[in-house]
Design an enzyme around this catalytic site. Structure first.
Site, PDB file in Angstrom:
ATOM      1  N   ASN A  12     -26.935  -5.659 -18.004  1.00 21.98           N
ATOM      2  CA  ASN A  12     -25.713  -5.057 -18.552  1.00 21.98           C
ATOM      3  C   ASN A  12     -25.381  -3.724 -17.881  1.00 21.98           C
ATOM      4  O   ASN A  12     -24.910  -2.791 -18.522  1.00 21.98           O
ATOM      5  CB  ASN A  12     -25.816  -4.914 -20.076  1.00 21.98           C
ATOM      6  CG  ASN A  12     -24.488  -4.594 -20.759  1.00 21.98           C
ATOM      7  OD1 ASN A  12     -24.464  -3.845 -21.727  1.00 21.98           O
ATOM      8  ND2 ASN A  12     -23.401  -5.150 -20.290  1.00 21.98           N
ATOM      9  N   CYS A  14     -24.306  -4.038 -14.159  1.00 19.86           N
ATOM     10  CA  CYS A  14     -23.534  -4.371 -12.956  1.00 19.86           C
ATOM     11  C   CYS A  14     -22.388  -5.337 -13.272  1.00 19.86           C
ATOM     12  O   CYS A  14     -21.237  -4.932 -13.404  1.00 19.86           O
ATOM     13  CB  CYS A  14     -24.431  -4.974 -11.873  1.00 19.86           C
ATOM     14  SG  CYS A  14     -25.679  -3.838 -11.218  1.00 19.86           S
ATOM     15  N   ARG A  15     -22.714  -6.616 -13.392  1.00 17.91           N
ATOM     16  CA  ARG A  15     -21.691  -7.655 -13.498  1.00 17.91           C
ATOM     17  C   ARG A  15     -20.949  -7.657 -14.829  1.00 17.91           C
ATOM     18  O   ARG A  15     -19.714  -7.668 -14.854  1.00 17.91           O
ATOM     19  CB  ARG A  15     -22.299  -9.031 -13.248  1.00 17.91           C
ATOM     20  CG  ARG A  15     -22.848  -9.203 -11.843  1.00 17.91           C
ATOM     21  CD  ARG A  15     -23.652 -10.464 -11.696  1.00 17.91           C
ATOM     22  NE  ARG A  15     -24.885 -10.374 -12.479  1.00 17.91           N
ATOM     23  CZ  ARG A  15     -25.748 -11.367 -12.639  1.00 17.91           C
ATOM     24  NH1 ARG A  15     -25.498 -12.541 -12.094  1.00 17.91           N
ATOM     25  NH2 ARG A  15     -26.846 -11.203 -13.339  1.00 17.91           N
ATOM     26  N   SER A  16     -21.685  -7.683 -15.935  1.00 18.09           N
ATOM     27  CA  SER A  16     -20.983  -7.802 -17.220  1.00 18.09           C
ATOM     28  C   SER A  16     -20.170  -6.556 -17.580  1.00 18.09           C
ATOM     29  O   SER A  16     -19.051  -6.697 -18.083  1.00 18.09           O
ATOM     30  CB  SER A  16     -21.932  -8.219 -18.349  1.00 18.09           C
ATOM     31  OG  SER A  16     -22.976  -7.310 -18.540  1.00 18.09           O
ATOM     32  N   ASP A 132     -25.732 -11.251  -8.214  1.00 18.13           N
ATOM     33  CA  ASP A 132     -26.127  -9.993  -8.844  1.00 18.13           C
ATOM     34  C   ASP A 132     -26.108  -8.886  -7.790  1.00 18.13           C
ATOM     35  O   ASP A 132     -26.981  -8.835  -6.922  1.00 18.13           O
ATOM     36  CB  ASP A 132     -27.513 -10.124  -9.468  1.00 18.13           C
ATOM     37  CG  ASP A 132     -27.854  -8.954 -10.360  1.00 18.13           C
ATOM     38  OD1 ASP A 132     -27.211  -7.873 -10.224  1.00 18.13           O
ATOM     39  OD2 ASP A 132     -28.761  -9.091 -11.193  1.00 18.13           O
TER      40      ASP A 132
END
Length: 165
Positions: A12, A14-16, A132
């Site tokens: 929780n 980077c991407r989300s 990721d």
């Protein structure tokens, strides 16, 4: 009725959170903040309470998208009852979230409609997972995927809420 969206990745950071910030921005642009709520969470607890990764913040800053106040948190069993759309950034996180929500049992068709991978929004890309960037340092590519996928998700949510285009 209000739609509630949760994006989930590993830490929780980077991407989300990138998807959360981009989706919030698109929802604001569409003037739907009163009808669509967005959040993000992680399946791992390494970064709890931390702001998004510097690479994520840099991408969001470049696109003038706010990440103010965002802090990493864990996905919880209660999230299944809170959110209408639970969008996992990769298949490993989908597996982990399904296990958290349903144990070893299988999700029903209705449950699966609410819980899916981000790349299901972009089938033409031909990839199963959002890479990721924590490991691959490909934040610009991830941003492009996230921006495109959030546009598709917004279309889906608007259709589900029966909102005019």
């Amino acid at each position: 009725m209000k739609a509630r969206i949760l994006f989930v990745c590993l830490g929780n950071i980077c991407r989300s959170p990138m998807a959360e910030a981009v989706m919030r921005h698109q929802v604001e642009q569409a003037k739907l903040t009163d009808q669509i709520m967005v959040d993000s969470a992680g399946t791992g607890d390494w970064h709890l309470g931390h702001p998004p990764h510097e690479g994520t913040r840099d991408q969001l800053d470049q696109h003038q998208i706010s990440h103010q106040g965002m802090k990493a948190r864990l996905v919880t069993p209660d999230d299944y009852n809170t959110f209408d759309y639970i969008v996992c950034m990769d298949t490993n996180n989908l597996r982990d979230v399904r296990k958290l929500f349903f144990g070893e049992g299988k999700a029903t068709a209705e449950e699966s409609k609410r819980l899916f991978t981000f790349m299901e929004l972009l089938p033409a890309k031909g990839i199963a997972d959002v890479p990721d960037p924590y490991y691959e340092n490909n934040f610009p590519f991830v941003y492009e995927l996230v921006d495109s996928g959030c546009k598709e998700l917004l279309k889906r949510v608007k259709a589900d809420l029966k909102l005019n285009e």
